[in-house]
Design an enzyme around this catalytic site. Structure first.
Site, PDB file in Angstrom:
ATOM      1  N   TYR A 122       0.746  -1.150  -0.105  1.00 52.35           N
ATOM      2  CA  TYR A 122       0.070  -0.092   0.090  1.00 52.35           C
ATOM      3  C   TYR A 122       1.057   1.239   0.310  1.00 52.35           C
ATOM      4  CZ  TYR A 122      -4.796  -1.170   0.143  1.00 52.35           C
ATOM      5  OH  TYR A 122      -6.076  -1.417  -0.148  1.00 52.35           O
ATOM      6  N   GLU A 149      -0.799   4.564  -0.196  1.00 51.75           N
ATOM      7  CA  GLU A 149      -1.595   5.839  -0.526  1.00 51.75           C
ATOM      8  C   GLU A 149      -0.801   7.300  -0.138  1.00 51.75           C
ATOM      9  OE1 GLU A 149      -4.383   3.554   1.893  1.00 51.75           O
ATOM     10  OE2 GLU A 149      -5.885   4.855   1.035  1.00 51.75           O
ATOM     11  N   ASP A 160      -7.965  14.664 -24.040  1.00 46.63           N
ATOM     12  CA  ASP A 160      -7.907  13.228 -23.857  1.00 46.63           C
ATOM     13  C   ASP A 160      -7.160  12.678 -24.987  1.00 46.63           C
ATOM     14  OD1 ASP A 160      -8.038  10.620 -23.653  1.00 46.63           O
ATOM     15  OD2 ASP A 160     -10.222  10.878 -22.930  1.00 46.63           O
ATOM     16  N   THR A 220      -4.250   7.241 -21.412  1.00 45.62           N
ATOM     17  CA  THR A 220      -4.144   5.825 -21.260  1.00 45.62           C
ATOM     18  C   THR A 220      -2.791   5.673 -21.640  1.00 45.62           C
ATOM     19  OG1 THR A 220      -4.598   4.916 -23.506  1.00 45.62           O
ATOM     20  CG2 THR A 220      -6.456   4.826 -21.649  1.00 45.62           C
ATOM     21  N   LYS A 273      -2.219   2.036 -25.075  1.00 42.61           N
ATOM     22  CA  LYS A 273      -2.697   1.866 -26.461  1.00 42.61           C
ATOM     23  C   LYS A 273      -1.491   2.269 -27.199  1.00 42.61           C
ATOM     24  CE  LYS A 273      -7.467   2.974 -25.446  1.00 42.61           C
ATOM     25  NZ  LYS A 273      -7.860   4.041 -24.415  1.00 42.61           N
ATOM     26  N   ARG A 281      -1.723  -1.672 -18.906  1.00 40.96           N
ATOM     27  CA  ARG A 281      -2.845  -1.057 -18.772  1.00 40.96           C
ATOM     28  C   ARG A 281      -3.120  -0.083 -17.513  1.00 40.96           C
ATOM     29  NH1 ARG A 281      -7.266  -2.178 -21.441  1.00 40.96           N
ATOM     30  NH2 ARG A 281      -5.643  -3.536 -22.318  1.00 40.96           N
TER      31      ARG A 281
HETATM   32  N1  DSN Z   1     -11.969   0.943 -25.118  1.00 44.43           N
HETATM   33  C1  DSN Z   1     -11.482   2.241 -25.556  1.00 44.43           C
HETATM   34  C2  DSN Z   1     -11.164   2.144 -26.974  1.00 44.43           C
HETATM   35  O1  DSN Z   1     -11.321   0.968 -27.515  1.00 44.43           O
HETATM   36  O2  DSN Z   1     -11.017   3.281 -27.553  1.00 44.43           O
HETATM   37  C3  DSN Z   1     -12.348   3.275 -25.319  1.00 44.43           C
HETATM   38  O3  DSN Z   1     -12.789   3.005 -23.861  1.00 44.43           O
END
Ligand code: DSN
Length: 416
Positions: A53, A55, A199, A225, A228, A234
């Protein structure tokens, strides 16, 4: 008991994971929001850092024993700041949606107005949809794509912003194949006194490599994120101007999250280092070249692409002239070993479960080392499945065989 391998301790789970490894190795992954993390990223994500932990933030934790967690989080933050040339980075958000939640929570009050892209034109659930916290906590208004070009029309967005007078404008999408002009968004936000949030969950790797316009020097807050195009674990991160740093940090913890996932933060640190390499920059440029090649191959076969093409890592294929739904196309493709997702297209009359489109992307195939000739081949394989797969099972089997040959020629996760 503690020293047993996964296979010894839990054969059932080990078998499922082994099957998933083989699925990844033996299919073509064309989903633009997925990728194959490196061995180093996966090693950090599967490390002892899962056991603690932590925090709080480096230097101010609510648990003892955090010395290495401070080191790893500082390293991840510093690497993120240097990679994106950002004033401030928070690397704790668990997912893109929790990063967005924290950004809104830090900048807005419940009931404040926000303006974002419609989901059916490429926006995201967490950009104000009614079925999501963002549409319930805030008064969300939406801009769409121009009816003539299917692209963002900044004059239209400006007019809408003047009418809505939002407190925050979201620039960013999960299914938009064209470059986003963040400078225009910022100008509009300034004109109406709104925060400008980008975003960049999808395009983050391109941004890091200088292969897409960069919102970091422009926007107040940038969320993303890490799994990707960035090819990390993730997870997510938030970058912001120094003036918003305190508000953003407080919004992430204790605002919307408690214990950070320190093993994932360790893996993010690894990914940020990988993303600083020349090899990564070239990887991102190849993603773009591959997307151009795949788009060209599909256009040659009479497929209609929303906006007519792509500037980034994905394309939206409008299947209406092929008399097949996105769902059926994606299911047939999966039978033939190609994994893609169905997607709404602008003006779609079908539900999100059916859709009139698919959204292929090239980050995963580029990680496997494929280049333009393979993209051309994949375009022809997709065409065969969509043109003939419904009525001819032999075609699906033949394509499956060709897919396997590509997978064998461009292996992935060979160390596992
Ligand atoms: N899952 C993401 C995507 O495939 O673009 C969006 O949340």
């Amino acid at each position: 008991m503690m020293s047993r391998t996964l296979a010894q301790a839990d054969a059932e789970v080990a078998e499922i994971i082994q099957n998933e490894l083989e699925r990844q190795q033996n299919t073509l992954m064309l989903i633009p929001s997925e990728n194959y993390a490196s061995r180093a990223v996966m090693a950090a994500a599967g490390s002892v850092m899962t056991n603690k932990y932590a925090e709080g933030y480096p230097g101010k934790r609510y648990y003892n024993g955090c010395m290495y967690y401070d080191e790893i989080e500082n390293l991840a933050r510093d690497r993120a700041k240097s990679l994106f040339r950002a004033d401030h980075a928070n690397v704790q958000p668990h997912t893109g949606t929790s990063a967005n939640m924290a950004a809104y929570y830090g900048l807005l009050k419940p009931g404040d107005r926000m303006l974002a892209m419609k989901i059916e034109h490429g926006g995201h659930l967490s950009h104000g949809m009614k079925i999501n916290f963002s549409g319930q906590q805030y008064e969300a208004h939406f801009y769409g794509l121009s009816a003539t070009s299917d692209q963002l029309d900044y004059d239209e967005i400006r007019e809408q912003a003047k009418q809505v007078k939002p407190r925050l404008i979201v620039a960013g999408a999960s299914a938009y194949p064209r470059a986003i002009d963040f400078r225009q968004f910022k100008e509009i936000a300034d004109e109406v006194g709104a925060y400008c949030m980008a975003d960049i969950a999808h395009i983050v790797g391109l941004v890091a490599a200088g292969a897409h316009p960069d919102p970091v020097p422009i926007c107040d807050v940038v969320t993303s994120t890490t799994h990707k195009t960035l090819r990390g674990p993730r997870g997510a991160l938030i970058l912001c101007k120094a003036e918003h740093a305190k508000k953003i940090d407080r919004a992430v913890f204790p605002g919307v999250q408690a214990g950070p996932l320190m093993h994932i933060i360790a893996a993010k640190a690894v990914a940020f280092k990988e993303a600083q390499s020349l090899f990564f920059r070239e990887y991102q440029r190849q993603i773009l070249r591959n997307a151009q090649a795949l788009a060209a191959s599909l256009l040659e076969e009479g497929f209609r692409l929303v906006t007519g093409g792509t500037d980034n890592h994905l394309m939206l294929v409008d299947l209406r002239n092929k008399d097949i739904t996105g769902k059926l196309a994606a299911d047939l493709m999966e039978e033939a070993g190609m994994v893609v997702n169905k997607n709404l297209i602008p003006g779609d009359e079908l539900s999100p479960d059916e859709t009139s489109g698919i959204r292929p992307g090239t980050p995963g195939m580029t990680t496997r080392g494929m280049q333009e000739p393979e993209m051309h081949t994949i375009g022809k394989l997709i065409t065969r499945v969509i043109h003939e797969g419904r009525t001819n099972e032999k075609v699906l089997a033949e394509v499956r065989k060709e897919v396997q040959e590509l997978c064998d020629a461009f292996p992935i996760h060979e160390h596992l």
